[in-house]
Design an enzyme around this catalytic site. Structure first.
Site, PDB file in Angstrom:
ATOM      1  N   ARG B 299       0.806  -1.234   0.000  1.00 34.15           N
ATOM      2  CA  ARG B 299       0.000   0.000   0.000  1.00 34.15           C
ATOM      3  C   ARG B 299       0.833   1.275   0.000  1.00 34.15           C
ATOM      4  O   ARG B 299       0.384   2.316   0.483  1.00 34.15           O
ATOM      5  CB  ARG B 299      -0.963   0.033   1.180  1.00 34.15           C
ATOM      6  N   LYS B 321       3.042  11.053 -12.284  1.00 36.57           N
ATOM      7  CA  LYS B 321       2.163  10.189 -13.091  1.00 36.57           C
ATOM      8  C   LYS B 321       2.866   8.858 -13.271  1.00 36.57           C
ATOM      9  O   LYS B 321       3.853   8.760 -13.993  1.00 36.57           O
ATOM     10  CB  LYS B 321       1.897  10.808 -14.454  1.00 36.57           C
ATOM     11  N   GLU B 363      10.162  17.624 -26.129  1.00 37.24           N
ATOM     12  CA  GLU B 363       9.467  18.063 -24.912  1.00 37.24           C
ATOM     13  C   GLU B 363      10.054  19.381 -24.407  1.00 37.24           C
ATOM     14  O   GLU B 363       9.349  20.232 -23.875  1.00 37.24           O
ATOM     15  CB  GLU B 363       9.565  16.993 -23.804  1.00 37.24           C
ATOM     16  N   LYS B 405       7.789  22.374 -15.599  1.00 37.50           N
ATOM     17  CA  LYS B 405       6.915  21.244 -15.278  1.00 37.50           C
ATOM     18  C   LYS B 405       6.524  21.279 -13.798  1.00 37.50           C
ATOM     19  O   LYS B 405       5.361  21.063 -13.450  1.00 37.50           O
ATOM     20  CB  LYS B 405       7.588  19.915 -15.615  1.00 37.50           C
ATOM     21  N   GLU B 415      -4.428  16.649 -12.429  1.00 41.45           N
ATOM     22  CA  GLU B 415      -4.978  16.976 -13.748  1.00 41.45           C
ATOM     23  C   GLU B 415      -6.490  17.138 -13.720  1.00 41.45           C
ATOM     24  O   GLU B 415      -7.214  16.493 -14.475  1.00 41.45           O
ATOM     25  CB  GLU B 415      -4.577  15.898 -14.776  1.00 41.45           C
ATOM     26  N   ARG B 421      -2.783  21.212 -15.559  1.00 48.21           N
ATOM     27  CA  ARG B 421      -1.765  20.291 -16.007  1.00 48.21           C
ATOM     28  C   ARG B 421      -1.936  19.858 -17.468  1.00 48.21           C
ATOM     29  O   ARG B 421      -0.973  19.457 -18.125  1.00 48.21           O
ATOM     30  CB  ARG B 421      -1.847  19.059 -15.085  1.00 48.21           C
ATOM     31  N   ASN B 425       0.025  18.659 -22.274  1.00 49.65           N
ATOM     32  CA  ASN B 425      -0.303  17.758 -23.382  1.00 49.65           C
ATOM     33  C   ASN B 425      -0.178  18.438 -24.742  1.00 49.65           C
ATOM     34  O   ASN B 425      -0.571  17.862 -25.751  1.00 49.65           O
ATOM     35  CB  ASN B 425      -1.723  17.215 -23.215  1.00 49.65           C
ATOM     36  N   HIS B 428       0.536  16.529 -27.798  1.00 39.01           N
ATOM     37  CA  HIS B 428       0.406  15.110 -27.451  1.00 39.01           C
ATOM     38  C   HIS B 428      -0.840  14.440 -28.044  1.00 39.01           C
ATOM     39  O   HIS B 428      -0.825  13.249 -28.308  1.00 39.01           O
ATOM     40  CB  HIS B 428       0.413  14.922 -25.927  1.00 39.01           C
ATOM     41  N   HIS B 432      -0.123  11.449 -30.170  1.00 39.12           N
ATOM     42  CA  HIS B 432      -0.657  10.137 -29.810  1.00 39.12           C
ATOM     43  C   HIS B 432      -1.167   9.395 -31.054  1.00 39.12           C
ATOM     44  O   HIS B 432      -0.904   8.218 -31.255  1.00 39.12           O
ATOM     45  CB  HIS B 432      -1.786  10.319 -28.801  1.00 39.12           C
ATOM     46  N   HIS B 445       8.288   8.627 -29.039  1.00 45.33           N
ATOM     47  CA  HIS B 445       7.287   9.503 -28.430  1.00 45.33           C
ATOM     48  C   HIS B 445       7.560  10.988 -28.710  1.00 45.33           C
ATOM     49  O   HIS B 445       6.692  11.704 -29.197  1.00 45.33           O
ATOM     50  CB  HIS B 445       7.229   9.240 -26.926  1.00 45.33           C
TER      51      HIS B 445
END
Lengths: 546, 546
Positions: B299, B321, B363, B405, B415, B421, B425, B428, B432, B445
């Site tokens: 946990r 993330k 990026e 960032k 987000e 946030r 993207n 992105h 994607h 990427h």
């Protein structure tokens, strides 16, 4: 519909927002009187509203409104629909708030225009205008009245997509939920309510709405409940907009990452978005798994616990410990992740098998021993009635247990404080050993805990912390409830010692025991000699007879 | 050892806590002068301390101490060991704090007694006592002096289990880390530092200690790094007490619950407790997986990000993330779970393959476009030197990117805020689609994101939000860096539209685009007609030639 509702209900909203229609349906559904304030004044004065405005002026009309409100307010419980401008008058607001709740109905300008045009009756303010001008006027007035309608305690959309009877039900249920007084687990922004009622299956959408959960639901349950809780499951599904139900296979061995992944695949195939609410309907295994699924699906979505066993009601559903098992041990992969609400329907207890009921009662007794001597005495005094599951007593049993757990969890959410959340493990260290030695599933969790409490009390007595009288008191209650006195197989204390250690080794190497000082107080104790522990363990050994 | 250290170091502690020994070793290791204040005074006065006490009195001795401190303090950088009672005098404390750091050494009474008995030199306070009386005296004095020693800025155990050279190294490294000025991701109790230096592999234990992480470590990395980062991996392992290393198989397809479960099995077999710190050494895949493993093992345990690629340094290592892939999509199962620290060693960039470097630079450019026109101009001005990976520039590139960032994440951890946030993207959504159409792994990427930025800018221009000049400026920089101008295969815009949708569908049904208004600012835009989007997508299509 079994929940009580006591306050008068006042509907407000723009013209054609459905105040009268929804208001009268609400009244009919509750068997209450309904009053349309505008119509009431028209009847009383024998004049139309425009005529009153023209002949007597607005101030006079506002006085008549207050008069009417005062009159109908005394005839409650009742439902009333207000005029479009009633809330302009602070006196009216005060009257309404005194013993009523103000419900705002909202419709888009397009819907309003459509309704106005459909109806024959004249809307003086919009008379003789073409559609474009009407629309402009509607928008202007909506903007103007917005602050008034925002005064409502609750807001509902009233558009053509929602059938009137559905909207009515939703409003009534939400008002009923608002009148409930749930317990709260206090965790700052992660605080949540625990509702304990006879049957909440028909109110879960309202509980979710009040908790701020998205209204897209997925029920997750256990295959066994398909038949065992058929009726309630259907009630729940219908309440949650006929949502889908996902069934886990039953059993502790299905509490795995693999089963979880099946749920993820199902959810992704059906494109469940982040704005989804999972509803965990079932026992502890279901609750733990659904909670963990909610914690990690798309990095976290909302979930609600709807426990169906006594054990999950008083233990696993409250506190945010979610997990699955790993082949090397129980609950090793998981997260601290709090539900948005816990909805306990006591009705499910009536069909609970005796052994499962007993298993839950062990945790209930535990709460008394660790924290609440009065509750312990209450359990002593009412043992037989509790065993008969007398509803009023079961309500108290569950409420008080949840309250104690909520209090402990609220102070130590992530089990990091010494003597914090760990006190909930009273009886569990030894109980764990019995579960392992028995082979999981052979001895139910709660019963193993009860046996563990006997060992812990004996250990406390042998350390001089607890009186023999208090040990006896605990054990007498366990006996009276029918808890096992001994481990059902041949007990090897040294094996129990090894089996017990695992959990703790994973924690920090030294063994900590939660031991009672008296009925109502336990403390963590370290570094007890192994010999002393083995001797205490022997109380769980089948005696050789006289 | 490459990190700077500027402040004088003062050791305090009880008698026989190792002040002189560790102090002189520290000085030797740093090539600094060492002073033993007591000895210095004895040399100067030609008297022993007991004699000074007897003949001149304690106040005179305390004045001599201050005198000595003033004298040695000016000869820095240097290391000094203080007398047992120096800190009684507030003037001494003030002098020390002015340009120095106070390090406390602590040993148990047992260790102290053992050391006192071992050494020949007389300890006047303990002379002529038997062991039992000595022990009582030591304990009494320790208790008395405790508040003084608590004044130290840093505390270290000095017992026989830790070799002197290890303790010395640990102290120096910790002091070096204390002098670094990391960026901070501001998230209340989940705030954490981002360190950016040439090589932090030898300082990770100190970074962990400063961050409050448990000192039991497990390095988790990628099989590829076994050879590619052999030296640094060994450095890291040695710094972390020769801890174990777990290797994931390399590749995006290994980013799965199944791989994660292998790590769990390994950790459970070796009984890693809750008090374990995972160190993620590798690129984005490793970082995401280790972060998620840390989030759910027992946990939740601590973890540190030690990224080795430009992309992971400026993107995935910061922000919490964490995730693994599901067969139905990337990063769908995960958690928001923040590391305790991010330790970036720029040295790893020197061996980074060109395409991976470029992927990270996409990026980097993104940060300029979304938030920082000055940084964008800096990138324009230094493109060639950056492509040559000039260390001073790479440091700025990484620092500034992380700072942006950190700022964005600090305002919107999970987000949920509109325009929060989600602005990260930028590029992105389209990127994607290119990744999906290319088949994951076919187009890196970052390169897909760069192409996505071109599409986003074109869409912004066609919506009248962005000037063609700013679009050109962005694209010129991308060109200069050598980013691809077109999708490397035949592009079907309608397929791209479909591929793009998935992520968003999972989110809330409506498509949101992050589009630039100018270099340095982007905003979320909803409800763009499909036709307009398809036209913008066409910029990524290979032109037919003249």
């Amino acid at each position: 519909m079994t929940l009580p509702l006591a306050r008068n209900i006042y509907f407000t909203g723009f013209m054609a927002s459905g105040k009268s229609r929804i208001g009268s349906l609400t009244a009919a559904s509750l068997g209450w009187k309904f009053f349309d304030i505008d119509k009431l004044i028209e009847e009383k004065t024998g004049k139309t509203i425009p005529r009153i405005f023209a002949e007597d002026g607005e101030p006079a009309f506002r006085r008549m409104e207050v008069e009417a409100l005062r009159e109908v307010g005394g005839q409650g419980p009742m439902v009333a629909s207000l005029g479009g401008g009633t809330l302009i008058n602070p006196e009216a607001i005060e009257l309404i708030r005194r013993n009523g709740v103000l419900v705002g109905l909202h419709a888009s300008p397009e819907v309003i225009l459509e309704r106005v045009n459909r109806k024959k009756e004249s809307r003086p303010l919009l008379a003789n205008l073409d559609d474009e001008s009407k629309m402009a006027k509607i928008k202007e007035m909506l903007e103007l009245r917005k602050p008034l309608y925002q005064l409502a305690d609750l807001h509902f959309e009233s558009d053509e997509k929602i059938p009137h009877h559905v909207l009515t039900r939703r409003i009534i249920h939400r008002l009923q939920v608002d009148e409930l007084k749930p317990l709260t687990v206090e965790l700052a922004e992660r605080s949540y309510p625990i509702y304990v009622e006879e049957n909440l299956a028909g109110h879960l959408d309202s509980i979710a709405a009040k908790a701020g959960c998205p209204q897209r639901f997925l029920i997750v349950t256990d295959q066994n409940l398909k038949s065992h809780q058929k009726r309630m499951l259907e009630q729940l599904r219908s309440c949650l907009g006929d949502c889908r139900i996902f069934f886990f296979k039953s059993g502790e061995e299905e509490k795995s990452l693999k089963s979880l992944n099946k749920l993820f695949t199902f959810m992704l195939r059906h494109s469940y978005p982040r704005k989804t609410t999972l509803v965990a309907f079932g026992g502890g295994v279901t609750g733990d798994m659904v909670g963990f699924a909610a914690a990690v699906y798309l990095r976290g979505i909302d979930f609600i616990q709807a426990p169906t066993t006594l054990l999950s009601m008083v233990d696993s559903s409250v506190g945010g410990k979610t997990a699955v098992n790993h082949p090397l041990g129980k609950n090793l992969i998981g997260a601290f992740y709090q539900p948005k609400a816990v909805a306990i329907s006591l009705e499910t207890l009536s069909t609970l098998p005796p052994l499962e009921f007993l298993s839950g009662m062990a945790e209930v007794v535990k709460y008394g021993v660790i924290r609440d001597p009065e509750f312990f005495a209450f359990l002593e005094e009412n043992t037989e009635a509790i065993l008969a599951k007398r509803p009023d007593l079961m309500r108290q049993v569950v409420l008080r247990s949840c309250a104690i757990k909520a209090e402990v969890v609220g102070k130590d959410e992530r089990e990091t404080a010494e003597g914090g959340r760990a006190i909930l493990n009273y009886g569990h260290t030894f109980g764990h050993a019995f579960e392992v030695l028995g082979g999981y599933g052979a001895i139910p969790h709660g019963l193993a805990v009860a046996l563990g409490m006997r060992v812990a009390a004996r250990l406390a007595v042998s350390l001089g912390m607890l009186t023999a009288a208090d040990e006896k008191r605990q054990n007498d209650l366990l006996d009276k409830l029918g808890m096992p006195k001994h481990f059902p197989r041949k007990l090897d204390e040294n094996k129990a010692w090894d089996a017990m250690g695992l959990d703790k080794k994973v924690d920090d190497g030294s063994r900590v025991y939660i031991l009672p000082k008296r009925i109502g107080e336990v403390v963590p104790v370290r570094d007890v000699p192994k010999e002393t522990v083995l001797q205490a363990l022997a109380v769980a050994r089948e005696s050789k007879g006289p």
